[in-house]
Structure formats: C-alpha cells, structure tokens
Design an enzyme around this catalytic site. Structure first.
Site, PDB file in Angstrom:
ATOM      1  N   GLY A   1       0.839  -1.195   0.000  1.00 53.31           N
ATOM      2  CA  GLY A   1       0.000   0.000   0.000  1.00 53.31           C
ATOM      3  C   GLY A   1       0.871   1.241   0.000  1.00 53.31           C
ATOM      4  O   GLY A   1       2.052   1.182   0.377  1.00 53.31           O
TER       5      GLY A   1
ATOM      6  N   GLN B   1       3.180   9.846   1.339  1.00 56.84           N
ATOM      7  CA  GLN B   1       4.479   9.179   1.255  1.00 56.84           C
ATOM      8  C   GLN B   1       5.272   9.582   0.024  1.00 56.84           C
ATOM      9  O   GLN B   1       6.462   9.293  -0.055  1.00 56.84           O
ATOM     10  CB  GLN B   1       4.293   7.653   1.285  1.00 56.84           C
TER      11      GLN B   1
ATOM     12  N   CYS C   1       6.336  -0.145   7.060  1.00 56.94           N
ATOM     13  CA  CYS C   1       5.943   1.014   6.259  1.00 56.94           C
ATOM     14  C   CYS C   1       7.089   1.392   5.325  1.00 56.94           C
ATOM     15  O   CYS C   1       8.238   1.432   5.770  1.00 56.94           O
ATOM     16  CB  CYS C   1       5.617   2.183   7.195  1.00 56.94           C
ATOM     17  N   LEU C   2       6.777   1.664   4.057  1.00 56.06           N
ATOM     18  CA  LEU C   2       7.827   2.032   3.095  1.00 56.06           C
ATOM     19  C   LEU C   2       8.559   3.304   3.520  1.00 56.06           C
ATOM     20  O   LEU C   2       9.698   3.516   3.128  1.00 56.06           O
ATOM     21  CB  LEU C   2       7.228   2.238   1.693  1.00 56.06           C
TER      22      LEU C   2
ATOM     23  N   HIS D   1      -4.022   1.294   7.831  1.00 51.51           N
ATOM     24  CA  HIS D   1      -2.673   1.874   7.836  1.00 51.51           C
ATOM     25  C   HIS D   1      -2.602   3.071   6.875  1.00 51.51           C
ATOM     26  O   HIS D   1      -2.074   4.133   7.223  1.00 51.51           O
ATOM     27  CB  HIS D   1      -1.672   0.773   7.439  1.00 51.51           C
ATOM     28  N   GLU D   2      -3.148   2.899   5.666  1.00 49.75           N
ATOM     29  CA  GLU D   2      -3.045   3.965   4.650  1.00 49.75           C
ATOM     30  C   GLU D   2      -3.939   5.154   5.000  1.00 49.75           C
ATOM     31  O   GLU D   2      -3.555   6.309   4.762  1.00 49.75           O
ATOM     32  CB  GLU D   2      -3.375   3.430   3.257  1.00 49.75           C
TER      33      GLU D   2
ATOM     34  N   HIS E   1      -2.152   7.275   7.376  1.00 51.00           N
ATOM     35  CA  HIS E   1      -1.183   8.161   6.711  1.00 51.00           C
ATOM     36  C   HIS E   1      -1.852   9.467   6.290  1.00 51.00           C
ATOM     37  O   HIS E   1      -1.278  10.549   6.437  1.00 51.00           O
ATOM     38  CB  HIS E   1      -0.624   7.500   5.444  1.00 51.00           C
TER      39      HIS E   1
HETATM   40 NI    NI Z   1       2.985   3.214   5.604  1.00 51.32          NI
END
Ligand code: NI
Length: 168
Positions: free
Chosen positions: A49, A54, A92-93, A134-135, A138
C-alpha cells in the site's frame, strides 16, 4: 508512469493531514497520473500500500496491492465491521527496516471513490483491512509507530535513529 521519490520518517509531510479531493478533480488527468505514478512507486518499492503523503502529496488517496487485490481509493473512509481484531507485524515504506506488532480491526467497511468517479463500498478483511487502516492513518498524518506498545515504540525509535536512511 514515474517512480516518485519516497518520503521517509522525519519528513513533516508524513505528519500532515491530507486534504479531501474535490468532485471536480475526480477523473481529471492530473489525478489519473498521480494514481498511476503511485502504483508504479508502490511496485518499485515492493509495498502492499502507499498513501499520497508518502510521495509528498497531501491529498486523500491511497493505492494498494494486497494478495492480488489491487486498486486505489480516493477520499477513503472505513468503519469496523464486528468486533474481531487482528494482531500482526506491520511495516511502512517510509520507515524502512522497522516492524512492530499492531492491533487492527479484522474486518472493515471501506468506502471511497475511484478516479472514474465510481463509488467504492466494500467489506474487506485480513491484510487488506490492515492496509486500509494503515493507509488512511497516513492521510491523517499518523504512522503505525503510534499504535505500538511503549516498549516496541522505544525500540523502533532507537532503530530509526541508527538507520542509514535516517542519517543521510
Ligand atoms: Ni505506511
């Protein structure tokens, strides 16, 4: 399509709440190319995701690719369906190499819109439900670190501070 540069922990954009996308923008070329670039970026970095923050854009949209279920959601919202929870390791990226146990709702009703202006209204569970939570976090400027136990958060912060990407 373009791979957009990833923003990492420490970048204020990750702590900023994203703005709602207006109806007038849905379907326009700019939004379409943003979604396409976000998919490209998520695939490039190997994520399940990716939220717009991000890649430095504070607009309410995320993309996902969870166990073959792929898509994007504009102006996402979710509510839990039932009271079941799941506990699992999350990463998380934007915080490479860091993982921790996060409790999430097992099943959620996800709503939003596609770039074509089609309504999304789905009940999802497991990994995709975790991803949606999670997204959407963000887009509210919240990272998964906030959901860790005090001990795990302390360990995660120590790992972040000694990470190569954090000290570049
Ligand atoms: Ni993330």
């Amino acid at each position: 399509m373009t791979v957009l540069p990833m923003r990492y922990f420490g970048d204020p954009v990750l702590f900023s709440a994203a703005d709602e996308i207006s109806e007038a923008e849905i379907g326009n070329a700019g939004l379409r190319s943003l979604v396409a670039d976000m998919v490209e970026t998520m695939n490039h970095y190997g994520g399940v995701g990716l939220a717009a923050n991000q890649v430095g854009i504070t607009r309410r949209v995320f993309v996902f690719d969870c166990e073959g279920d792929q898509g994007h959601v504009i102006n996402p919202t979710w509510v839990p369906v039932g009271e079941d929870t799941q506990v699992g390791s999350e990463g998380c990226l934007s915080i490479p190499g860091i993982r921790g146990d996060v409790t999430r709702a097992q099943r959620v009703r996800m709503r939003g819109t596609t770039v074509d202006g089609e309504a999304i209204d789905r009940i999802v569970e497991g990994l995709l439900a975790r991803c949606v939570q999670h997204e959407t976090d963000h887009l509210d400027g919240v990272l998964f670190l906030r959901h860790l136990s005090r001990d795990q958060r302390k360990t995660a912060m120590q790992q972040i501070r000694s990470s190569e990407w954090f000290n570049r």
